[in-house]
Design a protein around this motif. Sequence first.
Motif, mmCIF file in Angstrom:
data_model
loop_
_atom_site.group_PDB
_atom_site.id
_atom_site.type_symbol
_atom_site.label_atom_id
_atom_site.label_comp_id
_atom_site.label_asym_id
_atom_site.label_seq_id
_atom_site.Cartn_x
_atom_site.Cartn_y
_atom_site.Cartn_z
ATOM 1 N N UNK A 156 0.729 -0.939 0.041
ATOM 2 C CA UNK A 156 -0.204 -0.226 -0.115
ATOM 3 C C UNK A 156 1.001 1.286 -0.003
ATOM 4 N N UNK A 157 0.231 2.598 -0.230
ATOM 5 C CA UNK A 157 0.922 3.413 -0.242
ATOM 6 C C UNK A 157 1.359 4.040 1.414
ATOM 7 N N UNK A 158 2.417 4.917 1.278
ATOM 8 C CA UNK A 158 2.877 5.395 2.655
ATOM 9 C C UNK A 158 1.808 6.332 3.151
ATOM 10 N N UNK A 159 1.286 6.115 4.299
ATOM 11 C CA UNK A 159 0.111 6.985 4.517
ATOM 12 C C UNK A 159 0.593 8.480 4.823
ATOM 13 N N UNK A 160 -0.251 9.333 4.400
ATOM 14 C CA UNK A 160 -0.074 10.568 4.409
ATOM 15 C C UNK A 160 0.468 11.245 5.737
ATOM 16 N N UNK A 161 -0.140 10.702 6.663
ATOM 17 C CA UNK A 161 0.086 11.303 8.015
ATOM 18 C C UNK A 161 1.465 10.868 8.388
ATOM 19 N N UNK A 162 1.983 9.809 8.017
ATOM 20 C CA UNK A 162 3.333 9.346 8.419
ATOM 21 C C UNK A 162 4.453 10.245 7.679
#
Length: 100
Positions: free
Chosen positions: A54-60
């Motif tokens: 999955x994509x790297x979470x925006x929050x991270x």
Amino acid sequence: MEWGDKLNDLMLVEAQGIAPKALENLPELLPGLDFYFNAYKELQTERPIGMSVGPIPFSKIIYWAEFSGLSNQNDIDTLINHIREMEMAEAQFRKRKDEK
């Protein structure tokens, strides 16, 4: 991307004064891009685990930016853009590799 952990091992050998032939023709990053590449490598562990990558979470990404001292919105936007572009490049690489 294909070298993965092997590249790290080769670079350790090189740091000991031995020049592996495999490292002779590696592409070099343009000055300043190492910051974004290092961010991408560090953020890889933040991906959700599931049936596929999955994509790297925006929050991270935002957390990493703040932790690294970025406060200017343009700098944060640039980081996000570079991370997303590297994700797309990695996805294309995986797709080509799977097709072989």
